[in-house]
Design a protein around this motif. Structure first.
Motif, mmCIF file in Angstrom:
data_model
loop_
_atom_site.group_PDB
_atom_site.id
_atom_site.type_symbol
_atom_site.label_atom_id
_atom_site.label_comp_id
_atom_site.label_asym_id
_atom_site.label_seq_id
_atom_site.Cartn_x
_atom_site.Cartn_y
_atom_site.Cartn_z
ATOM 1 N N GLU A 1 0.834 -1.198 0.000
ATOM 2 C CA GLU A 1 0.000 0.000 0.000
ATOM 3 C C GLU A 1 0.872 1.252 0.000
ATOM 4 O O GLU A 1 0.589 2.220 -0.700
ATOM 5 C CB GLU A 1 -0.910 0.019 1.242
ATOM 6 C CG GLU A 1 -1.846 -1.177 1.356
ATOM 7 C CD GLU A 1 -2.934 -1.176 0.287
ATOM 8 O OE1 GLU A 1 -3.206 -0.108 -0.283
ATOM 9 O OE2 GLU A 1 -3.499 -2.260 0.017
ATOM 10 N N ASP A 2 1.916 1.249 0.799
ATOM 11 C CA ASP A 2 2.741 2.452 0.931
ATOM 12 C C ASP A 2 3.731 2.565 -0.216
ATOM 13 O O ASP A 2 4.449 1.610 -0.519
ATOM 14 C CB ASP A 2 3.516 2.400 2.255
ATOM 15 C CG ASP A 2 2.565 2.406 3.427
ATOM 16 O OD1 ASP A 2 1.471 2.996 3.274
ATOM 17 O OD2 ASP A 2 2.897 1.799 4.469
ATOM 18 N N CYS A 3 3.773 3.772 -0.801
ATOM 19 C CA CYS A 3 4.684 3.991 -1.929
ATOM 20 C C CYS A 3 6.138 3.837 -1.503
ATOM 21 O O CYS A 3 6.979 3.361 -2.246
ATOM 22 C CB CYS A 3 4.475 5.385 -2.507
ATOM 23 S SG CYS A 3 2.798 5.656 -3.096
ATOM 24 N N ASN A 4 6.417 4.284 -0.262
ATOM 25 C CA ASN A 4 7.833 4.346 0.100
ATOM 26 C C ASN A 4 8.438 2.992 0.477
ATOM 27 O O ASN A 4 9.583 2.921 0.876
ATOM 28 C CB ASN A 4 8.069 5.395 1.193
ATOM 29 C CG ASN A 4 7.575 4.940 2.546
ATOM 30 O OD1 ASN A 4 6.940 3.892 2.664
ATOM 31 N ND2 ASN A 4 7.857 5.739 3.569
ATOM 32 N N VAL A 5 7.674 1.934 0.317
ATOM 33 C CA VAL A 5 8.293 0.604 0.420
ATOM 34 C C VAL A 5 9.383 0.499 -0.643
ATOM 35 O O VAL A 5 10.481 -0.012 -0.395
ATOM 36 C CB VAL A 5 7.245 -0.513 0.229
ATOM 37 C CG1 VAL A 5 7.906 -1.866 0.101
ATOM 38 C CG2 VAL A 5 6.266 -0.504 1.384
#
Lengths: 143, 151, 219
Positions: free
Chosen positions: A62-66
């Motif tokens: 879900e998180d872009c910054n993964v």
């Protein structure tokens, strides 16, 4: 004769599609099907297969910054992300301290996560399939 | 390939081989190898890649119409390889033939060394075979019937 | 897939390299020690000048009588040995793995070139096989182990070629390729492939014996 004409039609359509689609910059994440980064120039292997939407759905990201991380003072800043810039903006091709060189950055990020999750491709040919190789299907089927 | 060389009739070889027992052969071989078979023997045998490049060098090989049993590596194959593989457990007939090879089919001229890419001294191994056979009293002696067991 | 790949790429690769390095060191050191005990003149005779003279004359093609008498064999064997070492060391995919594991990398061969050079290795092995099967002087000194060694040597190149082209069963060939490469490494100290290690030692001694003692050339 009819079969030949159908084939010709399909061929021309395919070529036209490739020409048209490649001339439009693929900025939308739905359009991303490979990790083609211009900084690589003409790479020795084709760019890694990467269908952005399907990958994140399957990987439940879900998180872009993964992936689109921001490092500051050697630390991953948790609530910041970098999807507005290119990977190669920070990761140059050469051995650049403090960042990893571009290829190693990709390899470490992709394979590191795949290894940790025990899912997804980890061998060369799964991500970089040769044209017409069976590896391409294997890679897509195994996300 | 030439006709096989005629079997040599020699009292030294024949009588010497007749006196041998397997136990004595094993004891003498292992004694000689323990005393004299050191790093060079080991390295020579284990480094040989069986390429056959030494054959052309040997005048015995050339004289016998390129019969491979006269090639330098071929002579090592028929003698030292077998002795090492069987750890000295070989027959009197084998010793007789080994003596024949080492004493009458090799002059220790070392021309093969000039041809070996690995720097293997085949003549050195033939000397060791001669030494073993001499110790066993199986030595080519032309026409002297009274030569005994050696030392 | 992850489990198998990680195993052959991880622990098994470590094991193979460990066996290769430690085994090679053991073989060389133990031989030098036996020489110190039993072949004392090895150290007496060996001279640096003649050792180098001998080695140089045998790692330069056509620098010795034998190689001039057999130009085809000389070309094949030099091309074979150069490709045999250059392809695995300078292959892009291999350097990527070194980079990934130890963050070290170096110049790499273009992929197409490496592909052709692998086939050259296979072709050279074919030539060696042909010699073993047909040339009387080679056939006579050939044992079953010689064919086995040839198979061990050619296997990483055949499987690597098949994996690289990804025609069919990519992952199968890849795993087999890694296993074949590891077998190759393990075999070096314990089979006649160790001529790689002992070539310079043998040459150093025999070159010195011929040069310094007999005052003749050994090439």
């Amino acid at each position: 004769m009819k079969r030949l004409r159908t084939g010709l039609f399909l061929g021309v359509t395919a070529v036209a599609w490739v020409v048209v689609s490649s001339s439009i910059p693929a900025y939308s994440q739905e359009d991303i099907t490979s990790l083609k980064d211009e900084a690589f120039g003409k790479g020795q292997r084709p760019p890694a297969v990467f269908v952005h939407e399907a990958h994140n759905e399957k990987a439940e990201i879900e998180d872009c910054n993964v992936c689109h991380h921001v490092y500051r003072n050697g630390k991953n800043v948790e609530d910041e992300s970098s999807e507005d810039s290119r990977c190669s903006d920070c990761h140059n091709m050469k051995k650049g301290y403090p960042t990893r060189p571009l290829m190693k950055a990709y390899h470490d990020l992709c394979k590191g996560c795949h290894k940790a999750k025990k899912a997804g491709p980890i061998t060369c040919g799964e991500c970089h399939p040769r044209k017409g190789a069976s590896g391409a299907h294997e890679a897509e089927g195994e996300h | 390939m030439a006709e096989p060389a005629e079997k040599i009739q020699d009292v030294g070889l024949d009588d010497g081989a007749a006196r041998l027992t397997p136990e004595r052969i094993e004891r003498v071989i292992n004694g000689v190898l323990a005393a004299a078979g050191g790093a060079r023997l080991r390295s020579y045998v284990e480094t040989c890649v069986h390429c056959g490049l030494c054959a052309e060098a040997c005048h015995w090989y050339q004289s016998f119409d390129k019969d491979p049993t006269f090639s330098p590596a071929g002579k090592v194959k028929q003698t030292m390889w077998v002795i090492l593989n069987r750890k000295g457990k070989v027959s009197p007939e084998f010793i007789r033939r080994a003596s024949e090879i080492a004493s009458t089919e090799c002059n220790l001229c070392r021309r093969c060394v000039h041809f070996c890419p690995m720097g293997i001294d085949i003549a050195y191994m033939m000397v060791l075979i001669r030494r073993i056979c001499h110790r066993l009293g199986v030595t080519f002696c032309h026409h002297e019937p009274d030569v005994g067991e050696g030392r | 897939m992850h489990t198998i790949y990680n195993f052959v790429r991880g622990p098994l690769a470590w094991l193979a390299f460990a066996v290769f390095v430690i085994g090679s060191l053991y073989k060389v050191i133990s031989t030098l020690r036996v020489a110190r005990e039993k072949d004392i003149w090895v150290y007496e005779y060996t001279s640096l000048y003649y050792a180098i003279r001998s080695i140089v004359h045998w790692i330069v093609p056509f620098a010795n009588i034998n190689s001039r008498q057999r130009p085809i064999f000389t070309i094949v064997t030099f091309v074979f040995h150069i490709c045999l070492l250059a392809v695995p060391i300078f292959l892009l995919a291999h350097v990527v793995l070194w980079d990934e594991s130890f963050s070290i990398s170096w110049w790499t061969l273009p992929e197409g070139t490496a592909d052709v050079l692998s086939l050259v290795v296979v072709a050279c092995c074919g030539y060696f096989l042909w010699r073993r099967l047909t040339q009387a002087e080679v056939k006579f000194v050939t044992t079953a182990s010689d064919y086995a060694i040839l198979a061990v040597v050619v296997a990483p190149f055949v499987t690597g070629f098949l994996a690289y082209h990804q025609w069919l069963g990519y992952k199968f060939w890849l795993v087999l390729h890694i296993l074949a490469g590891e077998l190759w490494l393990v075999c070096i100290p314990f089979t006649r492939l160790r001529h790689m290690l002992f070539f310079p030692l043998n040459r150093a001694y025999i070159g010195s014996e011929f040069g310094a003692v007999r005052h003749v050339r050994d090439y």
